[in-house]
Design a protein around this motif. Structure first.
Motif, PDB file in Angstrom:
ATOM      1  N   LEU A  71       0.832  -1.210   0.000  1.00 17.36           N
ATOM      2  CA  LEU A  71       0.000   0.000   0.000  1.00 17.36           C
ATOM      3  C   LEU A  71       0.864   1.257   0.000  1.00 17.36           C
ATOM      4  O   LEU A  71       0.539   2.248  -0.657  1.00 17.36           O
ATOM      5  CB  LEU A  71      -0.944   0.008   1.211  1.00 17.36           C
ATOM      6  CG  LEU A  71      -2.217  -0.833   1.091  1.00 17.36           C
ATOM      7  CD1 LEU A  71      -2.935  -0.899   2.438  1.00 17.36           C
ATOM      8  CD2 LEU A  71      -3.152  -0.275   0.028  1.00 17.36           C
ATOM      9  N   VAL A  72       1.967   1.217   0.743  1.00 20.39           N
ATOM     10  CA  VAL A  72       2.895   2.354   0.743  1.00 20.39           C
ATOM     11  C   VAL A  72       3.380   2.614  -0.682  1.00 20.39           C
ATOM     12  O   VAL A  72       3.366   3.757  -1.160  1.00 20.39           O
ATOM     13  CB  VAL A  72       4.094   2.091   1.689  1.00 20.39           C
ATOM     14  CG1 VAL A  72       5.159   3.177   1.519  1.00 20.39           C
ATOM     15  CG2 VAL A  72       3.643   2.030   3.143  1.00 20.39           C
ATOM     16  N   THR A  73       3.777   1.546  -1.378  1.00 16.69           N
ATOM     17  CA  THR A  73       4.251   1.675  -2.764  1.00 16.69           C
ATOM     18  C   THR A  73       3.181   2.305  -3.644  1.00 16.69           C
ATOM     19  O   THR A  73       3.455   3.224  -4.430  1.00 16.69           O
ATOM     20  CB  THR A  73       4.639   0.282  -3.324  1.00 16.69           C
ATOM     21  OG1 THR A  73       5.677  -0.267  -2.504  1.00 16.69           O
ATOM     22  CG2 THR A  73       5.126   0.377  -4.769  1.00 16.69           C
ATOM     23  N   ALA A  74       1.941   1.824  -3.495  1.00 18.40           N
ATOM     24  CA  ALA A  74       0.831   2.334  -4.317  1.00 18.40           C
ATOM     25  C   ALA A  74       0.569   3.813  -4.041  1.00 18.40           C
ATOM     26  O   ALA A  74       0.382   4.614  -4.971  1.00 18.40           O
ATOM     27  CB  ALA A  74      -0.429   1.510  -4.066  1.00 18.40           C
ATOM     28  N   TYR A  75       0.560   4.209  -2.765  1.00 14.73           N
ATOM     29  CA  TYR A  75       0.312   5.613  -2.421  1.00 14.73           C
ATOM     30  C   TYR A  75       1.474   6.513  -2.850  1.00 14.73           C
ATOM     31  O   TYR A  75       1.259   7.646  -3.276  1.00 14.73           O
ATOM     32  CB  TYR A  75       0.058   5.759  -0.919  1.00 14.73           C
ATOM     33  CG  TYR A  75      -1.365   5.467  -0.511  1.00 14.73           C
ATOM     34  CD1 TYR A  75      -2.428   6.224  -1.017  1.00 14.73           C
ATOM     35  CD2 TYR A  75      -1.670   4.438   0.377  1.00 14.73           C
ATOM     36  CE1 TYR A  75      -3.744   5.965  -0.645  1.00 14.73           C
ATOM     37  CE2 TYR A  75      -2.985   4.174   0.750  1.00 14.73           C
ATOM     38  CZ  TYR A  75      -4.013   4.941   0.239  1.00 14.73           C
ATOM     39  OH  TYR A  75      -5.316   4.678   0.595  1.00 14.73           O
ATOM     40  N   THR A 108       1.391   7.866  -6.309  1.00 17.36           N
ATOM     41  CA  THR A 108       0.510   9.018  -6.536  1.00 17.36           C
ATOM     42  C   THR A 108       1.059  10.283  -5.879  1.00 17.36           C
ATOM     43  O   THR A 108       0.399  11.323  -5.860  1.00 17.36           O
ATOM     44  CB  THR A 108      -0.912   8.739  -5.992  1.00 17.36           C
ATOM     45  OG1 THR A 108      -0.846   8.559  -4.566  1.00 17.36           O
ATOM     46  CG2 THR A 108      -1.514   7.485  -6.621  1.00 17.36           C
ATOM     47  N   GLY A 109       2.254  10.184  -5.296  1.00 13.29           N
ATOM     48  CA  GLY A 109       2.903  11.366  -4.711  1.00 13.29           C
ATOM     49  C   GLY A 109       2.497  11.668  -3.285  1.00 13.29           C
ATOM     50  O   GLY A 109       2.871  12.708  -2.739  1.00 13.29           O
ATOM     51  N   LYS A 110       1.742  10.781  -2.643  1.00 12.48           N
ATOM     52  CA  LYS A 110       1.301  11.031  -1.265  1.00 12.48           C
ATOM     53  C   LYS A 110       2.412  10.689  -0.266  1.00 12.48           C
ATOM     54  O   LYS A 110       3.144   9.713  -0.443  1.00 12.48           O
ATOM     55  CB  LYS A 110       0.053  10.205  -0.952  1.00 12.48           C
ATOM     56  CG  LYS A 110      -1.203  10.737  -1.627  1.00 12.48           C
ATOM     57  CD  LYS A 110      -2.424   9.950  -1.172  1.00 12.48           C
ATOM     58  CE  LYS A 110      -3.724  10.664  -1.526  1.00 12.48           C
ATOM     59  NZ  LYS A 110      -3.963  10.743  -2.944  1.00 12.48           N
ATOM     60  N   ARG A 111       2.505  11.503   0.786  1.00 15.02           N
ATOM     61  CA  ARG A 111       3.417  11.183   1.887  1.00 15.02           C
ATOM     62  C   ARG A 111       2.713  10.199   2.811  1.00 15.02           C
ATOM     63  O   ARG A 111       1.529  10.368   3.128  1.00 15.02           O
ATOM     64  CB  ARG A 111       3.799  12.446   2.664  1.00 15.02           C
ATOM     65  CG  ARG A 111       4.724  13.374   1.893  1.00 15.02           C
ATOM     66  CD  ARG A 111       5.133  14.562   2.744  1.00 15.02           C
ATOM     67  NE  ARG A 111       5.977  14.159   3.866  1.00 15.02           N
ATOM     68  CZ  ARG A 111       6.353  14.969   4.846  1.00 15.02           C
ATOM     69  NH1 ARG A 111       5.932  16.223   4.860  1.00 15.02           N
ATOM     70  NH2 ARG A 111       7.132  14.547   5.816  1.00 15.02           N
TER      71      ARG A 111
END
Length: 318
Positions: free
Chosen positions: A67-71, A74-77
């Motif tokens: 999930l970290v990789t996916a977020y 999208t440029g999310k911290r």
């Protein structure tokens, strides 16, 4: 002692050492804790908090990492709070989660922290709400809270997260475990991980059936989706993110998200107040007032509830 305002300013800039120091102050119930929380209060409330829970072995850490990789795509911290079982000797957390998430260690847009439960039941460390606030105020767009994999005591995550993800895996008896643990009541999104194994479709069917049995939903209520993933290969993870975003949009549209956050704040206030009262009462061990009340209970002059009322009135009067 480090200046709290400086620490907060550095955390806002994304400096991991400042974030680590603030969470350490929270975990250690430092004398600066109130000052830290006061400084963070106007800065928090923007992050989307996702809780991940499930029995041991379902792949929570691998799913969290995916999930970290996916977020991050999208440029999310992203902040990750991995709540581990406490070491019975040191009180520290086992760092297995950090090992599994090591691929993100050099990414400045990701902050990973392991916390020990220190014997606290419910799957979460007692300091988790304040640690979530630190990550929120430090500019994380998403905070992923991965709970201890202890099974039936994990339902507490529902009161700390905006959206709760329940992970299951084929062939682990999770269906029966879910029914026992009350997990069917807390899941907003269900993920059947390790879906390349035999029995994945059967697990989905069983879960669908059990969700159907437990349903008492209105037509416009949220129906938790079931997503199949192979987190180790990043398969199905985008669908999980999509399900999370749909749930967030549904909650925002109906005011559910604001309601959950209000309930969360109310519970946090209550916990802090009860802890303070417990400490005050704990300070009375051996105190003459307690002994006198105990004597009156033993003699039949006073019942235990009346004695407790007198004790509470005594410690709250000033």
């Amino acid at each position: 002692m480090q200046d709290v305002a400086t620490l907060v300013a550095q955390a806002r800039e994304g400096r991991p050492r400042a974030v680590a120091r603030l969470i350490s102050l929270v975990e250690g119930a430092s004398g600066q804790l109130r000052e830290v929380m006061a400084a963070l209060a106007p800065l928090a409330g923007r992050a989307y908090v996702v809780g991940l829970t499930g029995s041991p072995g379902v792949g929570k850490s691998t799913s969290t990492s995916a999930l970290v990789t996916a977020y991050r795509r999208t440029g999310k911290r992203v902040g990750v709070l991995a709540v581990d079982p406490s070491s019975p000797f040191s009180g520290g957390a086992l760092l297995g989660d950090r090992v599994r998430m090591s691929e993100h260690a050099s990414d400045p847009g990701v902050y990973i922290r392991s916390m020990a439960t220190r014997g606290h039941l419910g799957g979460l460390a007692w300091a988790a709400p304040q640690a979530i606030r630190v990550l929120d105020a430090a500019g994380c767009d998403v905070v992923l809270v991965e709970t201890v994999g202890v099974g039936q005591s994990e339902v507490e995550i529902a009161s700390q997260a905006d959206t709760s993800v329940v992970l299951l895996a084929p062939g682990m008896g999770d269906g029966i475990q879910a029914a026992k643990a009350g997990i069917l009541e807390i899941g907003d999104v269900y993920v059947v991980n390790k879906a390349d194994r035999d029995g994945a479709d059967a697990t989905v069917r069983e879960l669908n059936h059990m969700l159907g049995l437990g349903e008492s939903r209105a037509p416009d209520d949220w129906r938790p989706p079931i997503v199949k993933t192979v987190a180790a290969r990043q398969e199905g993870v985008e669908e999980v993110v999509e399900a999370l975003e749909k749930h967030r949009a549904w909650m925002e549209e109906r005011g559910v998200l604001a309601g959950r956050r209000l309930a969360r704040a109310a519970k946090e206030i209550e916990t802090i107040a009860v802890t303070a009262l417990r400490e005050r009462i704990g300070d009375l061990h051996g105190d003459r007032r307690v002994s006198a009340l105990a004597e009156r209970v033993v003699s039949g002059e006073l019942d235990p509830y009346g004695a407790a009322d007198e004790l509470v009135a005594g410690v709250t009067r000033h």
